[in-house]
Motif scaffolding. Structure first.
Motif, PDB file in Angstrom:
ATOM      1  N   GLU A  97       0.805  -1.209   0.000  1.00 26.15           N
ATOM      2  CA  GLU A  97       0.000   0.000   0.000  1.00 26.15           C
ATOM      3  C   GLU A  97       0.842   1.264   0.000  1.00 26.15           C
ATOM      4  O   GLU A  97       0.451   2.289  -0.573  1.00 26.15           O
ATOM      5  N   THR A 101       0.257   4.283  -2.659  1.00 28.55           N
ATOM      6  CA  THR A 101      -0.024   5.660  -2.247  1.00 28.55           C
ATOM      7  C   THR A 101       0.964   6.636  -2.883  1.00 28.55           C
ATOM      8  O   THR A 101       0.586   7.700  -3.394  1.00 28.55           O
ATOM      9  N   VAL A 121       2.670  13.247   1.009  1.00 28.47           N
ATOM     10  CA  VAL A 121       2.972  11.828   1.238  1.00 28.47           C
ATOM     11  C   VAL A 121       4.210  11.687   2.112  1.00 28.47           C
ATOM     12  O   VAL A 121       4.237  10.898   3.058  1.00 28.47           O
TER      13      VAL A 121
END
Length: 972
Positions: A97, A101, A121
């Motif tokens: 994940e 992302t 991020v």
């Protein structure tokens, strides 16, 4: 010219490639007809699954797009690829994940021409993932920015201004390590393949190349986090090769073969084993007291080794105890390597193949750089060196492609699954808690440091990977299928069965559940599953460890039979020049009166065994073919010398192959009896190599014998979307394998099969060997005169000489009674019909085996005299340095000396001729290069053919005058 069935057989071999193409075309047409007759696409989809799991989705798409292959029918309409879909799957998605992302943030950043999504991020990344985030960022930039430059259908970066913003972002202090920051800048500019086009993303690049390039980039991103100095990170070795190859010039690279002598020394009793070297550096040992008492020939180069009376031959020397393992990359060209995974040191075949993938990925990355210093460093570690101007990157890329195939065969996986599994391995390397290699030499400057490092990599990364490889691949597939960007790729989803199967529309026999893909259990899969339990199942483990060699034993009886036929047909009847001009095609054409198909099958057996073991033979065989020897398979146009078992030139290959296979058989049995069953091998019966049959060898066919045995002891279940779960009954499998292939097999006594070329009969060593076998006596002068009077012309003399040389060769090998008549021996033993062969009645009636050398010398002298009378060169094979004319004063001294010989003159003429044709020829150039300055009689004495004469030969007569001295002595 080929005639009859021999011609047909030769043509069949020559056209085999065309025939295979025709068969494949007919098979494809039959499959097409079957699919068209079906009311459902289920069969087509099943066929696609089988093909894709073997060659990979990228290769499959290339194949159906090739109009020459005519395979577009294989894809049903419901799986047709829509225009604009992304055909290159994002295998980085297996990282989880966090990567997903980051990738979406890069996509948003590109679309918005802003770095804010990336900053968010980075800011929100969990502290526990800080070591993973840089790799995900680099891969996201590669996927979303670099790869877009090759996709005309997708968006392009918004221009130089935005790229400058991205460069500023990745260059921030503390965001990335220096090596990672430089790598990011390279990726943003698509500059990572400056010296290797495969690594650089470009339009029109095949999916297979781009998939491998993505794998290389992934590894480079991982290595950028552990490039030196990193306090002993285990991956620092690969990082140094990728980014600083000049620091690894002297390294013993991982998985490279090493010198076996230290291990052999440890296995032999040190107290009574002494090692020596022949003049060319080939090593041998003398047991017991260690003092050589006999002379032999070196098994590799055939020069004299050993000694007499405890004194070592002056040309030999005590062997160095130093390790002679070579540093650098020593595998040679990729296409010359073994097609199967081979073990090295403590690495099993699968682990060795996987480590070579990592090694060659790091070398490919280094070779893709435009830095000339890096390229020079890489060139210096390749042995043998590449030709001037060769592309170093292409060299390592070819090895990487080969490694992928070898690893796939080792673990029983297809191309796509191999790529997914390696991406998962690299992801595991990023996430793993590293155990620093404290105190370990990460420059791999010694055998022990390399062995320890390889063992550490195997324990830290490989063991768990192999134990869970099936579950890992299934999970990776699921992650790929769940990627939103690939949900429209109908072909990929169908191949990997990502979607629920609809109800069958064509009856139960077309139910999709019946036609789901089932992975096949394989020997490679068994091998890597067995590794954790190798101590419990030692017989099975040792067998699979040596299986890459043992599988070639099935061809040994045919190879031996082929060599025996060739030796019987050509030994002492053919010279080197003729053997090199004589093709295999011509050989097959001459077996019209025999079973030429059997001979062709024997040649095929030789090629099959050679392709299986050539890499291991060259690196580990006791007999090693010279570097300049023929190294490929034998074809119809290959010279016959490629098949003739000799000790030099092309013939080294068949000789070394037989010796290697016999050693593989005996070596495994010795490990089995002594190491596992504690039984002395002296209690095991043996069989001669020439008598060995398939039933007496560890002989089996992998697909027809071993694999069915493995399958009969495995239990597996198949669940849709979950792949195949395999379990093996190892205890029962080991027991049955032992009973079927091992128990009762004898040791094989190695008896060398050697062909002697016709000109080698002239060698002095051959004459000395004959005298040892059968004491020789001179034929009476009257008989000599009568024999010469009956041989009227030169062709008759040459014909008798040829037949005498064949007879001499057999006498050297088998011996005979000195008083036996020569004609009787030729008639009854050699079946040569002496009346036709000897021509001279006097020769038939008076010559015994003890006189054969005297007759041979007589006829050789006569032949040389008659050639001289015809103004032809009687010594065309003798080096020019031995044909120097005499000075007037030296000629007078020679005439005076010859006059003093009186009745010994003919004896001297014969002895000198034997010396000239036996020692001063071109074949002995390495040995006689220093002889021109030797005193002639002294050189003859050193070869055991000088003799005693009433007066000493003048010192001024040297070997350089040998031919001139003979011409005068023979009154030519």
């Amino acid at each position: 010219a080929p005639t009859g069935r021999a011609s047909q057989h030769a043509d069949n071999l020559e056209n085999s490639a065309r025939q295979r193409q025709q068969i494949a075309h007919r098979l494809a047409q039959a499959a097409n007809n079957l699919c068209e007759a079906m009311t459902s696409p289920t069969v087509q989809i099943f066929l696609i699954k089988e093909i894709v799991h073997r060659i990979g989705l990228d290769r499959f798409r290339l194949a159906i797009a090739d109009p020459t292959l005519e395979l577009e029918w294989i894809v049903p309409d419901l799986l047709r690829h829509d225009e604009g879909e992304d055909a290159i799957p994002d295998r980085f998605i297996v990282l989880g994940e966090s990567y997903r992302t980051t990738r979406e943030a890069v996509t948003n950043a590109v679309l918005s021409s802003s770095t804010r999504p990336l900053e968010e991020v980075v800011t929100n990344t969990d502290r526990s993932l800080k070591h993973v985030a840089p790799v995900g960022l680099l891969l996201s930039l590669y996927r979303e920015v670099t790869m877009c430059q090759a996709e005309s259908s997708q968006f392009q970066p918004t221009g130089a201004e935005y790229l400058a913003k991205l460069r500023d972002f990745v260059g921030r202090r503390g965001l990335l390590r220096p090596d990672a920051s430089r790598l990011a800048l390279q990726l943003l500019g698509n500059e990572q393949g400056a010296a290797l086009a495969h690594v650089k993303v470009s339009p029109g690049q095949s999916g297979m190349v781009r998939s491998l390039a993505a794998l290389v980039v992934h590894f480079a991103c991982v290595l950028s986090q552990c490039a030196p100095p990193t306090s002993g990170h285990p991956l620092e070795v690969f990082a140094a090769l990728a980014f600083k190859p000049d620091t690894m010039r002297k390294a013993l690279l991982p998985t490279m073969p090493e010198d076996d002598l230290p291990a052999i020394r440890n296995a032999l009793p040190e107290s009574n084993t002494h090692w020596y070297e022949c003049p060319n550096g080939h090593r041998y040992y003398v047991a017991n007291c260690g003092s050589p008492m006999q002379e032999y020939q070196c098994n590799v180069c055939r020069v004299r080794i050993g000694g007499t009376s405890g004194t070592l031959d002056t040309a030999n020397r005590v062997a160095s105890a130093a390790d002679q393992s070579e540093s650098g990359h020593i595998l040679g060209a990729a296409h010359l390597r073994s097609a199967s995974a081979v073990p090295e040191r403590d690495l099993n075949p699968a682990s060795c193949a996987l480590m070579r993938i990592l090694l060659h990925m790091s070398l490919v990355w280094a070779a893709s750089s435009s830095d000339q210093g890096k390229l020079a460093a890489l060139a210096s570690i390749i042995h043998p060196a590449l030709p001037v101007g060769a592309n170093i990157g292409q060299f390592f890329w070819a090895h990487l492609e080969y490694d992928i195939q070898v690893f796939g065969r080792a673990v029983g996986k297809g191309f796509d699954d191999i790529l997914l599994s390696i991406h998962c391995l690299l992801g595991g390397m990023t996430n793993a808690n590293v155990n620093p290699s404290a105190g370990l030499d990460l420059r791999l400057s010694s055998r022990e440091s390399r062995r320890q490092w390889e063992g550490g990599i195997q324990r830290q990364y490989f063991t768990d990977f192999f134990q869970s490889i099936d579950g890992t691949v299934n999970a990776a597939r699921q992650a790929l299928h769940n990627d939103d960007r690939l949900k429209k790729d109908k072909l990929m989803r169908a191949v990997f069965e990502a979607d629920a199967r609809p109800a069958s529309e064509g009856g139960r026999h077309l139910d999709p559940y019946l036609w789901c893909y089932r992975e096949r259990a394989s020997v490679g899969d068994l091998t890597h599953r067995l590794a954790p339990q190798k101590e419990k199942y030692r017989v099975l483990f040792e067998f699979l460890h040596d299986e890459h060699k043992l599988r070639a034993l099935q061809y040994l009886p045919d190879i031996v039979q082929l060599q025996q036929r060739l030796v019987a047909r050509f030994s002492r009847r053919i010279d080197r020049r003729t053997a090199e001009a004589y093709t295999v095609k011509r050989l097959l054409s001459e077996f019209s009166d025999l079973d030429e198909r059997a001979v062709g099958a024997m040649v095929t057996a030789y090629n099959s065994a050679w392709s299986l073991v050539r890499e291991s033979l060259y690196q580990h065989g006791r007999l090693k073919p010279p570097d300049d020897c023929y190294y490929g398979s034998v074809s119809l146009e290959s010279p016959l010398s490629c098949l003739l078992p000799t000790a030099e030139g092309y013939g080294c290959n068949p000789s070394a192959l037989v010796e290697y296979l016999v050693s593989a058989h005996n070596g495994f049995l010795e490990k089995y009896y002594r190491g596992i069953r504690n039984v002395s091998t002296s209690d095991i019966h043996s069989v001669l190599l020439s008598d060995a049959t398939h039933a007496q060898l560890i002989s089996y066919d992998g697909s027809r014998h071993l694999l069915p045995l493995v399958l009969s002891h495995c239990h597996y279940t198949v669940e849709p979307g979950q792949g195949m779960l395999v379990q093996y009954d190892l205890a029962a499998l080991e027991k049955h394998l032992e009973q079927r292939f091992i128990i009762g097999r004898p040791m094989v006594d190695m008896a060398e099969i050697r062909l002697v070329f016709s000109e080698d009969v002239h060698n002095t060593s051959q004459m000395v060997a004959l005298r040892r076998r059968i004491p020789q006596a001179e034929l009476p002068k009257a008989s000599q005169h009568d024999i010469l009077s009956e041989l009227r012309d030169l062709p008759q003399v040459c014909s008798v000489i040829s037949d005498l040389e064949i007879t001499i060769g057999h006498l050297i090998a088998t011996g005979g009674r000195p008083d036996m008549m020569l004609a009787e021996y030729m008639d009854n033993v050699l079946k040569m019909k002496s009346d036709a062969k000897l021509i001279s009645q006097k020769l038939s009636h008076c010559c015994r085996l003890e006189n054969i050398l005297s007759v041979w010398c007589l006829l050789m002298v006569e032949r040389s005299k008659r050639l001289a009378m015809l103004r032809e060169d009687a010594f065309d094979d003798v080096a020019e340095t031995f044909k120097e004319e005499l000075q007037p004063g030296d000629r007078e001294d020679l005439e005076s000396w010859l006059a003093a010989l009186s009745q010994h003159r003919d004896t001297f003429v014969a002895a000198l001729l034997e010396f000239i044709v036996g020692e001063l020829n071109q074949r002995n150039a390495k040995r006689n290069h220093a002889w021109p300055d030797w005193q002639l009689m002294e050189a003859m004495d050193s070869c055991g053919i000088g003799g005693k004469y009433p007066k000493e030969m003048p010192d001024a007569l040297q070997c350089r005058h040998a031919v001139a001295v003979w011409m005068i002595a023979a009154r030519c």
